[in-house]
Design a protein around this motif. Structure first.
Motif, short mmCIF file in Angstrom:
data_model
loop_
_atom_site.label_atom_id
_atom_site.label_comp_id
_atom_site.label_asym_id
_atom_site.label_seq_id
_atom_site.Cartn_x
_atom_site.Cartn_y
_atom_site.Cartn_z
N VAL A 7 47.81 50.47 41.92
CA VAL A 7 47.86 49.17 42.61
C VAL A 7 47.07 48.15 41.79
CG1 VAL A 7 48.32 50.09 44.92
CG2 VAL A 7 45.96 49.81 44.23
N LYS A 8 47.79 47.21 41.22
CA LYS A 8 47.12 46.23 40.37
C LYS A 8 46.90 44.92 41.14
CE LYS A 8 47.30 44.05 35.85
NZ LYS A 8 48.08 43.72 34.66
N ARG A 9 45.74 44.32 40.90
CA ARG A 9 45.43 43.02 41.49
C ARG A 9 45.98 41.95 40.54
NH1 ARG A 9 40.76 39.53 41.18
NH2 ARG A 9 40.31 38.60 43.20
N VAL A 10 46.88 41.14 41.07
CA VAL A 10 47.50 40.11 40.21
C VAL A 10 47.50 38.77 40.95
CG1 VAL A 10 49.06 41.74 39.05
CG2 VAL A 10 49.84 40.59 41.12
N ILE A 11 47.83 37.71 40.25
CA ILE A 11 47.98 36.41 40.91
C ILE A 11 49.13 36.53 41.91
CG2 ILE A 11 48.65 33.99 40.56
CD1 ILE A 11 47.29 34.04 37.89
N ASP A 12 48.91 36.03 43.12
CA ASP A 12 49.93 36.13 44.18
C ASP A 12 51.25 35.52 43.70
OD1 ASP A 12 50.10 36.57 47.35
OD2 ASP A 12 51.31 34.83 46.76
N TYR A 13 52.35 36.18 44.08
CA TYR A 13 53.64 35.72 43.54
C TYR A 13 54.05 34.34 44.02
CZ TYR A 13 55.96 36.95 47.94
OH TYR A 13 56.34 36.99 49.25
N MET A 33 44.82 35.94 44.89
CA MET A 33 45.23 37.19 44.22
C MET A 33 45.76 38.16 45.28
SD MET A 33 44.18 36.45 41.10
CE MET A 33 44.03 37.92 40.10
N SER A 34 46.71 38.99 44.90
CA SER A 34 47.29 39.97 45.83
C SER A 34 47.67 41.23 45.08
CB SER A 34 48.58 39.41 46.45
OG SER A 34 48.32 38.24 47.14
N MET A 35 48.15 42.21 45.84
CA MET A 35 48.64 43.43 45.19
C MET A 35 49.97 43.12 44.50
SD MET A 35 49.73 47.12 46.80
CE MET A 35 48.29 47.34 47.79
N ASN A 36 50.14 43.64 43.28
CA ASN A 36 51.41 43.48 42.57
C ASN A 36 52.55 43.94 43.49
OD1 ASN A 36 53.06 43.12 40.22
ND2 ASN A 36 53.09 45.35 40.00
N PRO A 37 53.58 43.10 43.69
CA PRO A 37 54.64 43.44 44.66
C PRO A 37 55.30 44.81 44.40
CG PRO A 37 54.88 41.18 43.91
CD PRO A 37 53.77 41.77 43.11
N LYS A 117 57.46 49.07 38.39
CA LYS A 117 58.21 48.98 37.12
C LYS A 117 57.57 47.94 36.21
CE LYS A 117 61.81 45.53 37.90
NZ LYS A 117 63.24 45.25 37.82
N GLN A 118 56.90 46.95 36.82
CA GLN A 118 56.17 46.00 36.00
C GLN A 118 55.14 45.28 36.84
OE1 GLN A 118 59.85 43.78 35.36
NE2 GLN A 118 58.65 41.91 35.41
N ALA A 119 54.08 44.84 36.14
CA ALA A 119 53.08 44.00 36.80
C ALA A 119 53.54 42.56 36.60
CB ALA A 119 51.71 44.24 36.18
N ILE A 120 53.53 41.74 37.67
CA ILE A 120 54.13 40.42 37.54
C ILE A 120 53.24 39.44 36.77
CG2 ILE A 120 55.60 40.64 39.59
CD1 ILE A 120 53.55 38.72 41.00
N THR A 175 58.60 54.97 38.50
CA THR A 175 58.28 53.54 38.60
C THR A 175 59.26 52.88 39.57
OG1 THR A 175 59.63 52.56 36.80
CG2 THR A 175 57.56 53.61 36.16
N THR A 176 58.72 51.99 40.40
CA THR A 176 59.49 51.45 41.52
C THR A 176 60.29 50.21 41.15
OG1 THR A 176 57.64 50.03 42.17
CG2 THR A 176 57.74 52.22 43.16
N ASP A 177 61.50 50.12 41.65
CA ASP A 177 62.29 48.89 41.53
C ASP A 177 62.32 48.20 42.89
OD1 ASP A 177 63.90 46.89 40.47
OD2 ASP A 177 64.90 48.30 39.14
N LEU A 178 62.82 46.97 42.90
CA LEU A 178 62.74 46.13 44.09
C LEU A 178 63.44 46.72 45.31
CD1 LEU A 178 61.39 43.43 44.40
CD2 LEU A 178 63.58 42.33 43.98
N ARG A 179 64.57 47.41 45.10
CA ARG A 179 65.36 47.86 46.24
C ARG A 179 64.95 49.24 46.77
NH1 ARG A 179 68.38 43.95 43.98
NH2 ARG A 179 68.13 45.03 42.02
#
Ligand code: AMP
Length: 249
Positions: A7-13, A33-37, A117-120, A175-179
């Motif tokens: 779980v990566k902390r990233v700038i909120d989408y 900041m939020s959790m990477n979606p 699958k990727q960190a945004i 690695t997770t995809d959106l769906r």
């Protein structure tokens, strides 16, 4: 089986990202900041595996500054059992993250590691693949479905032009995809309960990992501004502009 989830902390989408004036990176001061979606999707999948009686323990792992604790608490409120924070203020690139995950996998012996699958923020799409290679484990990337199967997992992957289904032997990296799923919101009682769940804090040094960056960012720049559009009076003018001004036909 034990599941490790990144779980990566990233700038909120939802935040409009601004480039720093000196072009060295993006502004993170006073930014939400939020959790990477894709990691929310990873936690959700792990929790669903636990609800189905397949996963026995979910360990959420975050690497970064002390504030990444908040991201871990969110994962714990969603249903993870405990957290591990690898605390560092240094920049972590995907290879370093993969090495740190490998060190944790060696301590924890999970059967499954789920990462996004990727960190945004960096859009690298590298960590899961590098981790599977470093561990010599099976990998199912861009997963849109994960199901238990004889001797392991069946993972459906989103590939160009369709879906590919793989049989993975465990241990594996997914690695997770959106769906893959729609992550749940943590309920208030679960947020309260999460405050009591344990978080272990480690450092790259304690894990014996050299996390120094291997790549140098030369420059970060805003994308070029789009020019204003023009209205044309008829198809003839449109074709003329496309041919003679835009030179695209
Ligand atoms: P990337 O390869 O950087 O696009 O990241 C892919 C995935 O690796 C993310 O969705 C996370 O699950 C995981 N990951 C990357 N960096 C970190 C980090 N600092 N802490 C925890 N997980 C991470």
């Amino acid at each position: 089986m034990k599941v490790l989830v990144g779980v990566k902390r990233v700038i909120d989408y939802n935040v409009k990202v601004r480039v720093k004036a000196d072009g060295t990176g993006v502004e993170t001061a006073n930014v939400k900041m939020s959790m990477n979606p894709f990691d929310e999707i990873g936690v959700e999948e792990a929790v669903r595996l636990k609800e189905k009686g397949i996963a026995t323990e979910i360990v959420a792992v975050s690497m970064g500054p002390a504030a990444s604790q908040e991201t871990l608490r969110t994962a714990l409120a969603m249903g993870a059992d405990r957290g591990i924070l690898v605390q560092t203020d240094a920049e972590l690139q995907p290879l370093a993250v993969a090495k740190l995950f490998k060190a944790i996998a060696e301590r924890e012996s999970p059967q499954l590691v789920i990462v996004g699958k990727q960190a945004i923020d960096d859009d690298s799409n590298q960590t899961g693949q590098m981790l599977a290679a470093l561990l010599g484990w099976s990998q199912g990337t861009f997963a849109s479905k994960v199901a238990p199967a004889e001797g392991g997992l069946e993972v459906t992957r989103e590939v160009d032009g369709g879906l590919e289904t793989l049989a993975l032997r465990l241990p594996a990296v997914v690695t997770t995809d959106l769906r893959l799923n729609e992550p749940r919101y943590a309920s208030l009682p679960n947020i309260m309960k999460a405050k009591k769940k344990p978080i272990e804090t480690l450092t790259p040094e304690a894990l014996g990992v050299d996390a120094a960056p291997r790549l140098v960012t030369l420059k970060v720049a805003e994308p070029a501004k789009r020019l204003a559009g023009v209205k044309v009076k008829d198809v003839g003018e449109l074709v003329d502009k496309l041919k003679n001004e835009a030179k695209v036909i």
